[in-house]
Enzyme design. Structure first.
Site, PDB file in Angstrom:
ATOM      1  N   ARG A 196       0.815  -1.211   0.000  1.00  0.00           N
ATOM      2  CA  ARG A 196       0.000   0.000   0.000  1.00  0.00           C
ATOM      3  C   ARG A 196       0.852   1.265   0.000  1.00  0.00           C
ATOM      4  O   ARG A 196       0.506   2.280   0.602  1.00  0.00           O
ATOM      5  CB  ARG A 196      -0.946   0.008   1.214  1.00  0.00           C
ATOM      6  CG  ARG A 196      -1.912  -1.157   1.279  1.00  0.00           C
ATOM      7  CD  ARG A 196      -2.872  -1.187   0.093  1.00  0.00           C
ATOM      8  NE  ARG A 196      -3.677  -2.402   0.150  1.00  0.00           N
ATOM      9  CZ  ARG A 196      -3.338  -3.550  -0.423  1.00  0.00           C
ATOM     10  NH1 ARG A 196      -2.221  -3.628  -1.130  1.00  0.00           N
ATOM     11  NH2 ARG A 196      -4.108  -4.611  -0.329  1.00  0.00           N
ATOM     12  N   SER A 200     -11.462  -0.286   2.888  1.00  0.00           N
ATOM     13  CA  SER A 200     -10.660  -0.546   4.084  1.00  0.00           C
ATOM     14  C   SER A 200     -10.096   0.774   4.615  1.00  0.00           C
ATOM     15  O   SER A 200      -9.326   1.437   3.924  1.00  0.00           O
ATOM     16  CB  SER A 200      -9.513  -1.508   3.753  1.00  0.00           C
ATOM     17  OG  SER A 200     -10.025  -2.736   3.285  1.00  0.00           O
ATOM     18  N   GLU A 258      -5.679   4.294   5.838  1.00  0.00           N
ATOM     19  CA  GLU A 258      -5.316   4.144   4.425  1.00  0.00           C
ATOM     20  C   GLU A 258      -5.747   5.342   3.593  1.00  0.00           C
ATOM     21  O   GLU A 258      -4.989   5.801   2.737  1.00  0.00           O
ATOM     22  CB  GLU A 258      -5.934   2.852   3.866  1.00  0.00           C
ATOM     23  CG  GLU A 258      -5.472   2.525   2.464  1.00  0.00           C
ATOM     24  CD  GLU A 258      -5.871   1.127   2.027  1.00  0.00           C
ATOM     25  OE1 GLU A 258      -6.069   0.930   0.816  1.00  0.00           O
ATOM     26  OE2 GLU A 258      -5.976   0.226   2.871  1.00  0.00           O
TER      27      GLU A 258
END
Length: 351
Positions: A160, A239, A343
């Site tokens: 990520r 998420s 995130e």
């Protein structure tokens, strides 16, 4: 190139949250994108880039500057080589590669947002990451004031993360190039255990491309991870927290706390993350800390379908969302000694 003033930004995000921008420009060509960026840089105007809006948390006061919505289009397929304009809708692009019989991104179906955002986050799900198929990223370099082409290695991809995320004010992604695989109508090897189980195959097996895509879409829908305007569980950024990656020492301490809290012999989720590190599950941590599906009594709550998604139930403000996020972070840290990291990108606010 369209220009609006005091323009609402909430409708451009999947959270449907945030105040207005002083100025909103919608660019439909690479040249328009570059011109708008250069103008902002030349005048010292703060600049906010918006693609699909699926990874943004914008403060209630909005953005005092120029918001640039990248709405470029372009899908070019040459054999197994694919080039996407940054503004292409990602889930539509995935569907077209499956229709073309090409493997490599089929398990990334249903992910909201634009193609240009995928290398920034190194978007991944269900055993695939875009870093496995991206060959080059074409971007405007705001420091060098020129368009550059970065190879996969130069993108510095990790979990990520990427060079673009590490230096968010430098690059504006214009095009993303991929090398896919012609496996005669079959998917890439299925890597994710849940996907393999639903498909009735072993990890590493291949299945028809359509079956892989449809299975992933079904799994994502069941978790509220496919956009649906009528379903408030999808009024989210997917998420909200990344899965923690722990060193051997950190994981040992975490495991000890798990046994203290949940009983001897309790084993937390653990996945190899390379170089002596272990990845564990943020969703598991949240659930075991007492934040179960549907948690919350206000207008921002945990999804009723997945503990990793924080949602706007229709009347929330960004501060409502952040209050819930902070409560979850504090609760997980108190329970297990791990600090969750958000995130989505925050604009004008901090967690």
């Amino acid at each position: 190139m369209q220009e609006l003033h005091d323009a609402p930004l909430a409708p451009l995000t999947t959270f449907r949250l945030g105040g207005p921008a002083t100025r909103l420009i919608t660019a439909t060509t690479d040249a328009e994108v570059v011109a708008a960026v250069r103008q902002a840089d030349d005048t010292g105007t703060p600049l906010l880039l918006i693609g699909g809006g699926s990874n943004l948390v914008i403060g209630d006061k909005g953005f005092d500057g120029t918001a640039l919505r990248i709405a470029t289009t372009g899908f070019a397929l040459d054999g197994t080589r694919l080039e996407l304009a940054a503004g292409e809708v990602w889930t539509d692009a995935v569907a077209r590669t499956v229709e073309a019989g090409l493997a490599g991104i089929e398990c990334l179906a249903g992910i909201p947002g634009s193609a240009g955002a995928t290398p920034i986050q190194n978007v991944g799900a269900y055993g695939q990451e875009v870093s496995s198929t991206i060959t080059e990223v074409v971007a405007y370099d705001r420091t060098a004031r020129e368009t550059v082409t970065l190879t996969n290695a130069e993108c510095a991809f990790s979990y990520r993360h990427s060079r673009f995320k590490a230096d968010p004010d430098r690059y504006v992604v214009l095009r993303v190039r991929f090398r896919l695989e012609d496996a005669e109508g079959l998917s890439a090897p299925i890597r994710y255990a849940e996907t393999a189980r639903v498909l009735g195959v072993e990890p590493g097996d291949r299945v028809p491309l359509t079956a892989a895509r449809e299975t992933v879409l079904g799994l994502r829908s069941g978790k509220g991870m496919v956009l649906d305007a009528e379903d408030h569980d999808t009024w989210s950024a997917g998420s909200f927290f990344t899965n923690p990656i722990l060193s051997e020492e950190e994981f040992a301490a975490f495991h000890a706390r798990v046994e203290d809290r949940l009983g001897a012999g309790t084993v937390p989720p653990a996945y190899p993350a390379g170089d002596g590190h272990t990845k564990t599950s943020a969703a598991w941590l949240i659930d075991k800390s007492g934040f179960t599906k549907g948690y919350g009594s206000g207008p921002a709550r945990i999804s009723t379908k997945h503990t990793l998604a924080l949602t706007n139930r229709g009347e929330a403000t960004t501060e409502d969302l952040l209050a819930l996020a902070r409560e979850v972070v504090a609760g997980v840290h108190e329970a297990f000694g791990i600090t969750l990291v958000n995130e989505p990108v925050t604009v004008g606010v901090r967690l």
